[in-house]
Design a protein around this motif. Structure first.
Motif, PDB file in Angstrom:
ATOM      1  N   GLU A  83       0.816  -1.222   0.000  1.00 17.16           N
ATOM      2  CA  GLU A  83       0.000   0.000   0.000  1.00 17.16           C
ATOM      3  C   GLU A  83       0.847   1.268   0.000  1.00 17.16           C
ATOM      4  OE1 GLU A  83      -3.221  -0.409  -0.329  1.00 17.16           O
ATOM      5  OE2 GLU A  83      -2.898  -2.572  -0.251  1.00 17.16           O
ATOM      6  N   ALA A  84       2.168   1.138   0.093  1.00 15.50           N
ATOM      7  CA  ALA A  84       3.043   2.308   0.155  1.00 15.50           C
ATOM      8  C   ALA A  84       3.051   3.042  -1.185  1.00 15.50           C
ATOM      9  CB  ALA A  84       4.455   1.890   0.541  1.00 15.50           C
ATOM     10  N   ASP A  85       3.231   4.345  -1.136  1.00 15.11           N
ATOM     11  CA  ASP A  85       3.248   5.150  -2.361  1.00 15.11           C
ATOM     12  C   ASP A  85       4.485   4.879  -3.204  1.00 15.11           C
ATOM     13  OD1 ASP A  85       0.835   6.371  -1.714  1.00 15.11           O
ATOM     14  OD2 ASP A  85       1.805   8.006  -0.618  1.00 15.11           O
ATOM     15  N   ASP A  86       5.632   4.717  -2.553  1.00 11.88           N
ATOM     16  CA  ASP A  86       6.899   4.531  -3.255  1.00 11.88           C
ATOM     17  C   ASP A  86       7.218   3.047  -3.311  1.00 11.88           C
ATOM     18  OD1 ASP A  86       9.630   4.331  -3.991  1.00 11.88           O
ATOM     19  OD2 ASP A  86      10.032   6.345  -3.238  1.00 11.88           O
ATOM     20  N   ALA A  87       7.030   2.423  -4.480  1.00  7.69           N
ATOM     21  CA  ALA A  87       7.207   0.979  -4.605  1.00  7.69           C
ATOM     22  C   ALA A  87       8.658   0.562  -4.408  1.00  7.69           C
ATOM     23  CB  ALA A  87       6.714   0.520  -5.977  1.00  7.69           C
ATOM     24  N   GLY A  88       9.592   1.391  -4.857  1.00  7.07           N
ATOM     25  CA  GLY A  88      11.006   1.060  -4.688  1.00  7.07           C
ATOM     26  C   GLY A  88      11.409   1.072  -3.228  1.00  7.07           C
ATOM     27  N   THR A  89      10.967   2.090  -2.494  1.00  7.54           N
ATOM     28  CA  THR A  89      11.265   2.160  -1.066  1.00  7.54           C
ATOM     29  C   THR A  89      10.586   1.022  -0.317  1.00  7.54           C
ATOM     30  OG1 THR A  89      11.523   4.563  -1.154  1.00  7.54           O
ATOM     31  CG2 THR A  89      11.060   3.605   1.003  1.00  7.54           C
ATOM     32  N   ALA A  90       9.392   0.631  -0.760  1.00  7.06           N
ATOM     33  CA  ALA A  90       8.680  -0.476  -0.116  1.00  7.06           C
ATOM     34  C   ALA A  90       9.477  -1.770  -0.230  1.00  7.06           C
ATOM     35  CB  ALA A  90       7.296  -0.645  -0.742  1.00  7.06           C
ATOM     36  N   LEU A  91      10.007  -2.051  -1.423  1.00  3.86           N
ATOM     37  CA  LEU A  91      10.808  -3.265  -1.598  1.00  3.86           C
ATOM     38  C   LEU A  91      12.074  -3.187  -0.764  1.00  3.86           C
ATOM     39  CD1 LEU A  91      11.048  -5.983  -3.038  1.00  3.86           C
ATOM     40  CD2 LEU A  91      12.267  -4.803  -4.894  1.00  3.86           C
ATOM     41  N   ARG A  92      12.682  -2.037  -0.736  1.00  6.76           N
ATOM     42  CA  ARG A  92      13.887  -1.846   0.080  1.00  6.76           C
ATOM     43  C   ARG A  92      13.581  -2.081   1.554  1.00  6.76           C
ATOM     44  NH1 ARG A  92      18.503   1.632  -0.411  1.00  6.76           N
ATOM     45  NH2 ARG A  92      19.420   1.993   1.643  1.00  6.76           N
ATOM     46  N   ASP A  93      12.462  -1.528   2.031  1.00  5.86           N
ATOM     47  CA  ASP A  93      12.101  -1.686   3.435  1.00  5.86           C
ATOM     48  C   ASP A  93      11.845  -3.154   3.772  1.00  5.86           C
ATOM     49  OD1 ASP A  93      12.314   1.033   3.776  1.00  5.86           O
ATOM     50  OD2 ASP A  93      10.157   1.418   3.795  1.00  5.86           O
ATOM     51  N   PHE A  94      11.222  -3.875   2.848  1.00 10.76           N
ATOM     52  CA  PHE A  94      10.991  -5.296   3.101  1.00 10.76           C
ATOM     53  C   PHE A  94      12.309  -6.047   3.172  1.00 10.76           C
ATOM     54  CE2 PHE A  94      10.777  -9.608   1.498  1.00 10.76           C
ATOM     55  CZ  PHE A  94       9.967 -10.174   2.472  1.00 10.76           C
ATOM     56  N   MET A  95      13.208  -5.796   2.238  1.00 12.67           N
ATOM     57  CA  MET A  95      14.478  -6.508   2.239  1.00 12.67           C
ATOM     58  C   MET A  95      15.295  -6.177   3.484  1.00 12.67           C
ATOM     59  SD  MET A  95      15.633  -6.463  -1.799  1.00 12.67           S
ATOM     60  CE  MET A  95      17.020  -7.580  -1.476  1.00 12.67           C
ATOM     61  N   THR A  96      15.247  -4.930   3.907  1.00  8.73           N
ATOM     62  CA  THR A  96      15.952  -4.542   5.132  1.00  8.73           C
ATOM     63  C   THR A  96      15.409  -5.306   6.321  1.00  8.73           C
ATOM     64  OG1 THR A  96      16.367  -2.314   4.250  1.00  8.73           O
ATOM     65  CG2 THR A  96      16.535  -2.605   6.633  1.00  8.73           C
ATOM     66  N   ALA A  97      14.078  -5.360   6.443  1.00 11.17           N
ATOM     67  CA  ALA A  97      13.473  -6.079   7.563  1.00 11.17           C
ATOM     68  C   ALA A  97      13.779  -7.563   7.494  1.00 11.17           C
ATOM     69  CB  ALA A  97      11.964  -5.846   7.563  1.00 11.17           C
ATOM     70  N   GLY A  98      13.781  -8.124   6.284  1.00  9.81           N
ATOM     71  CA  GLY A  98      14.048  -9.550   6.132  1.00  9.81           C
ATOM     72  C   GLY A  98      15.461  -9.928   6.535  1.00  9.81           C
ATOM     73  N   VAL A  99      16.451  -9.175   6.059  1.00  7.73           N
ATOM     74  CA  VAL A  99      17.841  -9.498   6.408  1.00  7.73           C
ATOM     75  C   VAL A  99      18.087  -9.223   7.890  1.00  7.73           C
ATOM     76  CG1 VAL A  99      20.271  -9.083   5.894  1.00  7.73           C
ATOM     77  CG2 VAL A  99      18.587  -8.960   4.062  1.00  7.73           C
ATOM     78  N   GLU A 100      17.487  -8.170   8.411  1.00 13.46           N
ATOM     79  CA  GLU A 100      17.644  -7.865   9.836  1.00 13.46           C
ATOM     80  C   GLU A 100      17.098  -9.008  10.689  1.00 13.46           C
ATOM     81  OE1 GLU A 100      17.139  -3.992  12.706  1.00 13.46           O
ATOM     82  OE2 GLU A 100      15.678  -4.284  11.104  1.00 13.46           O
ATOM     83  N   ALA A 101      15.962  -9.583  10.274  1.00 17.99           N
ATOM     84  CA  ALA A 101      15.392 -10.714  11.011  1.00 17.99           C
ATOM     85  C   ALA A 101      16.322 -11.913  10.975  1.00 17.99           C
ATOM     86  CB  ALA A 101      14.025 -11.076  10.432  1.00 17.99           C
ATOM     87  N   LEU A 102      16.921 -12.183   9.821  1.00 17.08           N
ATOM     88  CA  LEU A 102      17.855 -13.300   9.704  1.00 17.08           C
ATOM     89  C   LEU A 102      19.100 -13.075  10.556  1.00 17.08           C
ATOM     90  CD1 LEU A 102      17.755 -14.037   5.865  1.00 17.08           C
ATOM     91  CD2 LEU A 102      16.620 -15.302   7.682  1.00 17.08           C
ATOM     92  N   ALA A 103      19.607 -11.849  10.547  1.00 22.03           N
ATOM     93  CA  ALA A 103      20.818 -11.548  11.303  1.00 22.03           C
ATOM     94  C   ALA A 103      20.593 -11.664  12.801  1.00 22.03           C
ATOM     95  CB  ALA A 103      21.312 -10.142  10.954  1.00 22.03           C
ATOM     96  N   ALA A 104      19.363 -11.432  13.235  1.00 21.18           N
ATOM     97  CA  ALA A 104      19.049 -11.487  14.666  1.00 21.18           C
ATOM     98  C   ALA A 104      18.674 -12.882  15.130  1.00 21.18           C
ATOM     99  CB  ALA A 104      17.903 -10.521  14.976  1.00 21.18           C
TER     100      ALA A 104
END
Length: 213
Positions: A83-104
């Protein structure tokens, strides 16, 4: 008058104990990986070891329950980011959260390939996450935010790749994954991208375990 008193009795105790076990196991596996014993998990939860096995018949069952929680959180996040306006930032935010979850969570990568992945619910959850990540990726491609030949499966596999690249040094440099995430994000951008030399992988769906003949 309606009775609003919280539920009590054996059922309430079962719900409480299961919640305590999942919390204790999530923390223990995240810190020590999948080799943490069921006895240690019971001790962390303040429960008898027998209580663990009344809720989870094996460690793989417990790992499956934890994986379902993490996969559910990532799927919910990806759905919100659609639902985010900026699709590129949305994908970036998902990837950041995903790798952060794996690292933790040391256990999440340890668990790949274990029998817990043969649970039908876990396979279905991975499929649901893959569907939403595909939608996120398509949306980013339509906005020109990422290269046209990248797929949601590429994105999901890259999350593990980024984590594995940084994993040997995460104990001493816990944020190192951010460096490799940024390098990966640069590679996903469309500007000046070369054609990839190999077709994309098939969708990331796990098949049901085969039965012995």
């Amino acid at each position: 008058m309606t009775d609003t008193t919280p539920a009590s009795g054996p059922r309430a105790d079962m719900i409480r104990n299961r919640r305590l076990l999942l919390t204790a196991a999530t923390e223990a596996f995240a810190e020590g990986g999948v080799d943490v014993s069921m006895s240690e998990i019971a001790q962390r939860a303040g429960l008898a070891k027998g209580t663990v096995f009344r809720h989870f018949a094996s460690k793989d069952d417990l790992l499956a329950a934890i994986m379902l929680q993490l996969l559910g959180r990532l799927t919910d996040l990806a759905a919100r980011l659609l639902e985010a306006d900026d699709a590129g930032t949305a994908l970036r935010d998902f990837m950041t959260a995903g790798v952060e979850a794996l690292a933790a969570d040391q256990a999440f990568c340890d668990v790949i390939g274990r029998p817990s992945l043969q649970h039908a619910e876990v396979r279905d959850a991975i499929g649901r996450l893959g569907d939403v990540v595909e939608d996120l990726t398509v949306r980013a491609k339509e906005r020109g935010a990422v290269r046209a030949d990248v797929t949601g499966t590429d994105v999901m596999l890259l999350l593990g790749g980024i984590h594995q690249t940084a994993a040997p040094l995460l104990d001493t440099d816990p944020l190192l994954w951010q460096r490799y995430l940024e390098l990966t994000l640069d590679g996903l951008r469309d500007s000046g991208a070369r054609t990839l030399p190999h077709p994309p992988p098939v969708r990331l769906r796990l098949s049901a375990p085969s039965t012995p003949s």
